[in-house]
Design a protein around this motif. Structure first.
Motif, PDB file in Angstrom:
ATOM      1  N   ALA A 493      33.985  38.796  22.745  1.00 26.00           N
ATOM      2  CA  ALA A 493      33.743  39.685  24.842  1.00 26.00           C
ATOM      3  C   ALA A 493      35.370  39.875  24.777  1.00 26.00           C
ATOM      4  O   ALA A 493      36.161  38.927  23.894  1.00 26.00           O
ATOM      5  CB  ALA A 493      33.263  38.248  24.530  1.00 26.00           C
ATOM      6  N   GLU A 494      35.642  40.327  25.955  1.00 24.52           N
ATOM      7  CA  GLU A 494      36.956  40.591  26.376  1.00 24.52           C
ATOM      8  C   GLU A 494      38.105  39.338  26.083  1.00 24.52           C
ATOM      9  O   GLU A 494      37.300  38.437  26.617  1.00 24.52           O
ATOM     10  CB  GLU A 494      36.473  41.231  27.543  1.00 24.52           C
ATOM     11  N   THR A 495      38.889  39.670  26.020  1.00 27.28           N
ATOM     12  CA  THR A 495      40.353  38.443  25.417  1.00 27.28           C
ATOM     13  C   THR A 495      39.764  37.905  24.870  1.00 27.28           C
ATOM     14  O   THR A 495      40.368  36.639  24.734  1.00 27.28           O
ATOM     15  CB  THR A 495      40.848  38.170  27.320  1.00 27.28           C
ATOM     16  N   GLY A 496      38.954  38.008  23.827  1.00 28.17           N
ATOM     17  CA  GLY A 496      38.483  37.004  23.060  1.00 28.17           C
ATOM     18  C   GLY A 496      37.757  35.585  23.318  1.00 28.17           C
ATOM     19  O   GLY A 496      37.807  34.676  23.198  1.00 28.17           O
ATOM     20  N   SER A 497      37.649  35.998  25.198  1.00 29.10           N
ATOM     21  CA  SER A 497      36.030  34.462  25.463  1.00 29.10           C
ATOM     22  C   SER A 497      35.315  34.037  25.289  1.00 29.10           C
ATOM     23  O   SER A 497      34.551  33.231  25.423  1.00 29.10           O
ATOM     24  CB  SER A 497      36.448  34.941  26.858  1.00 29.10           C
ATOM     25  N   SER A 498      34.935  34.886  23.932  1.00 26.36           N
ATOM     26  CA  SER A 498      33.914  33.846  23.473  1.00 26.36           C
ATOM     27  C   SER A 498      33.817  33.121  22.330  1.00 26.36           C
ATOM     28  O   SER A 498      33.019  32.414  22.337  1.00 26.36           O
ATOM     29  CB  SER A 498      32.460  35.175  23.269  1.00 26.36           C
ATOM     30  N   LEU A 499      35.211  32.310  22.515  1.00 27.46           N
ATOM     31  CA  LEU A 499      35.968  32.027  21.644  1.00 27.46           C
ATOM     32  C   LEU A 499      36.857  30.616  22.036  1.00 27.46           C
ATOM     33  O   LEU A 499      37.524  31.218  23.465  1.00 27.46           O
ATOM     34  CB  LEU A 499      36.656  32.214  20.427  1.00 27.46           C
ATOM     35  N   SER A 500      37.026  29.302  21.862  1.00 30.55           N
ATOM     36  CA  SER A 500      37.834  28.879  22.256  1.00 30.55           C
ATOM     37  C   SER A 500      38.916  29.138  22.325  1.00 30.55           C
ATOM     38  O   SER A 500      39.413  29.652  21.145  1.00 30.55           O
ATOM     39  CB  SER A 500      37.337  27.334  21.708  1.00 30.55           C
ATOM     40  N   GLY A 501      40.086  28.538  22.071  1.00 28.42           N
ATOM     41  CA  GLY A 501      41.725  28.582  22.662  1.00 28.42           C
ATOM     42  C   GLY A 501      42.184  27.771  21.334  1.00 28.42           C
ATOM     43  O   GLY A 501      42.709  28.808  21.493  1.00 28.42           O
ATOM     44  N   GLY A 502      41.767  27.389  20.252  1.00 28.32           N
ATOM     45  CA  GLY A 502      41.391  26.955  19.407  1.00 28.32           C
ATOM     46  C   GLY A 502      41.364  27.972  18.672  1.00 28.32           C
ATOM     47  O   GLY A 502      42.382  28.371  17.911  1.00 28.32           O
ATOM     48  N   GLN A 503      40.491  28.143  18.349  1.00 29.53           N
ATOM     49  CA  GLN A 503      39.981  29.443  17.854  1.00 29.53           C
ATOM     50  C   GLN A 503      40.754  30.212  17.665  1.00 29.53           C
ATOM     51  O   GLN A 503      41.519  31.369  17.113  1.00 29.53           O
ATOM     52  CB  GLN A 503      38.663  29.666  18.014  1.00 29.53           C
ATOM     53  N   ARG A 504      41.403  31.108  19.154  1.00 31.86           N
ATOM     54  CA  ARG A 504      41.680  31.515  19.614  1.00 31.86           C
ATOM     55  C   ARG A 504      43.374  32.222  19.097  1.00 31.86           C
ATOM     56  O   ARG A 504      43.661  32.786  18.690  1.00 31.86           O
ATOM     57  CB  ARG A 504      41.996  32.361  21.279  1.00 31.86           C
ATOM     58  N   GLN A 505      43.805  30.944  19.126  1.00 38.98           N
ATOM     59  CA  GLN A 505      45.278  30.530  19.168  1.00 38.98           C
ATOM     60  C   GLN A 505      44.756  31.226  16.725  1.00 38.98           C
ATOM     61  O   GLN A 505      46.297  31.553  16.420  1.00 38.98           O
ATOM     62  CB  GLN A 505      45.902  29.170  18.821  1.00 38.98           C
ATOM     63  N   ARG A 506      44.838  30.300  16.364  1.00 39.26           N
ATOM     64  CA  ARG A 506      43.968  30.390  15.052  1.00 39.26           C
ATOM     65  C   ARG A 506      43.905  32.106  14.601  1.00 39.26           C
ATOM     66  O   ARG A 506      44.187  32.333  13.299  1.00 39.26           O
ATOM     67  CB  ARG A 506      42.528  29.796  14.429  1.00 39.26           C
ATOM     68  N   LEU A 507      43.118  32.863  15.125  1.00 43.47           N
ATOM     69  CA  LEU A 507      43.136  33.913  14.475  1.00 43.47           C
ATOM     70  C   LEU A 507      44.465  34.901  14.984  1.00 43.47           C
ATOM     71  O   LEU A 507      44.378  35.821  14.436  1.00 43.47           O
ATOM     72  CB  LEU A 507      41.997  35.328  15.990  1.00 43.47           C
ATOM     73  N   ALA A 508      45.342  34.863  15.788  1.00 39.96           N
ATOM     74  CA  ALA A 508      45.975  35.033  16.540  1.00 39.96           C
ATOM     75  C   ALA A 508      47.324  34.884  15.199  1.00 39.96           C
ATOM     76  O   ALA A 508      48.045  35.723  14.253  1.00 39.96           O
ATOM     77  CB  ALA A 508      46.745  34.358  17.446  1.00 39.96           C
ATOM     78  N   ILE A 509      47.005  33.601  14.270  1.00 39.55           N
ATOM     79  CA  ILE A 509      48.187  33.150  13.402  1.00 39.55           C
ATOM     80  C   ILE A 509      48.507  33.938  12.297  1.00 39.55           C
ATOM     81  O   ILE A 509      48.476  34.198  11.279  1.00 39.55           O
ATOM     82  CB  ILE A 509      47.990  31.541  13.552  1.00 39.55           C
ATOM     83  N   ALA A 510      45.976  33.764  11.869  1.00 38.30           N
ATOM     84  CA  ALA A 510      46.361  34.980  10.664  1.00 38.30           C
ATOM     85  C   ALA A 510      46.880  36.350  10.666  1.00 38.30           C
ATOM     86  O   ALA A 510      46.885  36.471   9.629  1.00 38.30           O
ATOM     87  CB  ALA A 510      44.385  34.924  11.034  1.00 38.30           C
TER      88      ALA A 510
END
Length: 600
Positions: A493-510
């Motif tokens: 979803a927009e800005t990755g809002s369909s994921l939790s904050g921790g999941q979004r952070q791990r995608l950014a680290i990846a």
């Protein structure tokens, strides 16, 4: 009209052959209108026997043209009969006019769409070259309006309306020649009314263009209001501020209404002006016809044919007046587009950039000062050296300058005084794009795109799925990704809002792991993770930081205890630095912050 001249020179010029071909086809369509009126005149004079004496020059010319055309027909053709010939000729003229109009319009619309496509892409590319401070000064709503609405207004002029203008001008010229041929004395007398139209329309054009500048600005503000409300909808609903936001929106919308009415009033005046001039013209023609018919110098059918020709000349002029209003609106939009295109980025690449070192050994801040403006000085004489393999943590209270300091590394800003160097070379000597490609950034505010998980991790890199999965595993994101509905192909979803904050952070680290940069900037990279995830990702980050130059901003001091060096900032100055143990023993700012967090 300088904006239109620039647009033609910079974008439409390359499509000049297509525009000339389209103009020629539309000119032929205009000539067909003249031929149509002439043919109708011939019908009155010969077929219906209602015209002036057949010895007239006009009749003789038409009769010769008819004889030549009939001579080209087969002897047995029924069209040689005058009863069928003229109607068939009328149908042929209508068909040709339709074909010429259709073909010419398509050719010109295609070139206009291509020209505005290149303008839109040029504008977007130019905006991407601007420094971050530019986007702080110009709201997103304004940039959206200029990139979408303003360019769309120009697109209408460059495609459909340009084709319409050529068609109307050609038809007007064709009918001008026709009415002069029919009765040049009367026609010249009628044209004296020209200034009655031109002068008021010119004043109206200036008014419309000025009002529409303000109209576009108001539209930008309204769009920005919508963006802010929808982006912060949880705050609006959580504080039950719907009536407040509705009232603010009404105020913006009311401003747009008032400006829209000003523009409408100016545009609407052109119609009554043309109607009044048309009424005066018709009255003059009726007086002339009455006297001519009474004197026997003018026949009724001949006058009727002339009246049709005059109307066919007046009608495109009336439509061109209306089209002029639309051109003024587009002119205001084009002015705004070029105002952005003419803005030179404050942070530019050097004319002859130096090559980036593949594995830079030392990043150094040398007497760095920075101020956003005269009243807001953020950094005051920073001297700091970070060697390859070191992890330097920046700590301190809010407003100490930590984020500003790391933003100087990818050249989001340049120092007001002093310089940053890589292996002794000033960062301003490198191409900013090449510099940024060698820097991995993970921020506290993780924003993702409305794309698949795979494409968010790869982000612009053409890499195999295996490499993406490997980076996700290192960031401890693989396990939750494979549980998503479509795994790595799951759209977000927009800005990755369909994921939790921790999941979004791990995608950014990846994403940072996949880029494999020699320099890392971690701005609270683990702040959104729970304790278990933080421990796993911290291990991955330690692997990532090995043999790399790393700057870490941290408010949670538990995450920086293993840093090679901790640097404490206050009021834009380095007040102390050392290891975790050294700073605790020194009992300075770091020890105070540590005590506050751990209740010591």
């Amino acid at each position: 009209m300088s904006s239109f001249r620039r647009f033609f020179r910079e974008h439409l010029w390359r499509y000049l052959p297509q525009n000339l071909a389209g103009s020629l086809l539309l000119m032929l369509a205009g000539l067909c209108q003249g031929a149509l009126v002439t043919t109708l005149k011939f019908v009155f004079e010969e077929n219906l026997g209602m015209g002036v004496p057949k010895g007239s020059d006009a009749f003789a010319l038409a009769a010769q043209a008819k004889a030549w055309l009939m001579a080209q027909l087969p002897a047995a053709s029924s069209l040689r009969n005058g009863v069928y010939f003229v109607p068939a000729l009328l149908v042929a003229i209508f068909v040709l006019k339709g074909l010429f109009t259709y073909s010419g319009t398509l050719v010109m619309v295609r070139s206009g769409l291509r020209a505005t496509q290149s303008l839109r892409e040029r504008l977007f590319g130019h905006l991407l070259k601007q420094e971050p401070a530019f986007f702080q000064k110009h709201p997103v709503g304004e940039l959206l309006t200029r990139s979408v609405n303003d360019v769309a207004a120009v697109q209408g002029i460059a495609s459909n309306q340009m084709a319409e203008a050529v068609r109307e001008i050609t038809q007007g010229l064709a009918m001008l020649i026709t009415v002069l041929w029919m009765n040049w004395r009367l026609s010249l007398a009628i044209f004296v009314a020209g200034p009655l139209v031109v002068l008021p329309i010119k004043k109206l054009s200036q008014r419309i263009r000025k009002v529409n500048h303000g109209n576009q600005e108001a539209s930008s503000r309204l769009l920005q209001r919508l963006k802010e409300v929808f982006s912060n909808i949880r705050v609006v609903l959580g504080f039950a501020r719907e009536p407040f936001e509705a009232a603010r929106f009404h105020a913006r919308n009311e401003e747009l209404y008032r400006l829209g009415m000003k523009s409408a009033r100016a545009s609407a005046l052109s119609t009554p002006i043309m109607e009044i001039v048309g009424g005066l013209l018709l009255a003059t023609l009726i007086i002339y016809a009455s006297k001519g018919i009474q004197a026997g110098t003018l026949s009724g059918p001949n006058f009727f044919a002339y009246l049709m020709a005059v109307y066919s000349f007046y009608d495109p002029i009336r439509r061109l007046t209306k089209l002029n209003n639309e051109i003024q609106v587009a002119g205001a939009s084009l002015d705004r587009v070029y105002a952005l295109l003419d803005r030179a980025p404050e942070l530019t690449a050097p004319a002859a950039p130096k090559s980036m070192p593949a594995e830079p050994a030392v990043l150094r801040f040398e007497g760095v000062h920075f101020a956003y403006d005269e009243k807001h000085r953020v950094l005051n004489g920073i001297d700091l050296e970070v060697r390859r393999g070191e992890t330097v943590a920046l700590v301190g209270g809010s407003g100490g300058g930590k984020t500003t300091l790391v933003n100087l590394v990818p050249r989001f800003f340049d120092p007001t005084e002093g310089r940053l160097t890589l292996d002794g070379t000033d960062l301003r000597s490198f191409d900013p794009r090449e510099l940024r490609q060698r820097i991995g950034i993970v921020t506290q505010e993780t924003l993702l795109f409305m794309d698949t998980v795979h494409d968010n991790i790869a982000y612009g890199l053409d890499v195999d799925r295996a490499l993406v999965e490997a980076a996700a595993k290192q960031a401890h994101a693989h396990d939750f990704i494979v549980k998503l509905p479509k795994g790595y192909d799951t759209p977000l979803a927009e800005t990755g809002s369909s994921l939790s904050g921790g999941q979004r952070q791990r995608l950014a680290i990846a994403r940072a792991l996949l880029q494999d940069p020699p320099i890392l900037i971690l701005d609270e990279a683990t702040s959104a993770l729970d304790t278990e995830s933080e421990r796993a990702v911290q291990d991955a980050l330690e692997t990532l930081m090995k043999d790399r130059t790393t700057l870490v901003i941290a408010h949670r001091l538990s995450t920086v205890q293993k840093a090679t060096r901790i640097v404490a900032l206050k009021s834009g100055r380095i007040i102390e630095q050392g290891t975790h143990a050294e700073l605790l023993e020194a009992k300075g700012e770091y020890a105070r912050l540590h005590a506050l967090q751990f209740h010591a």
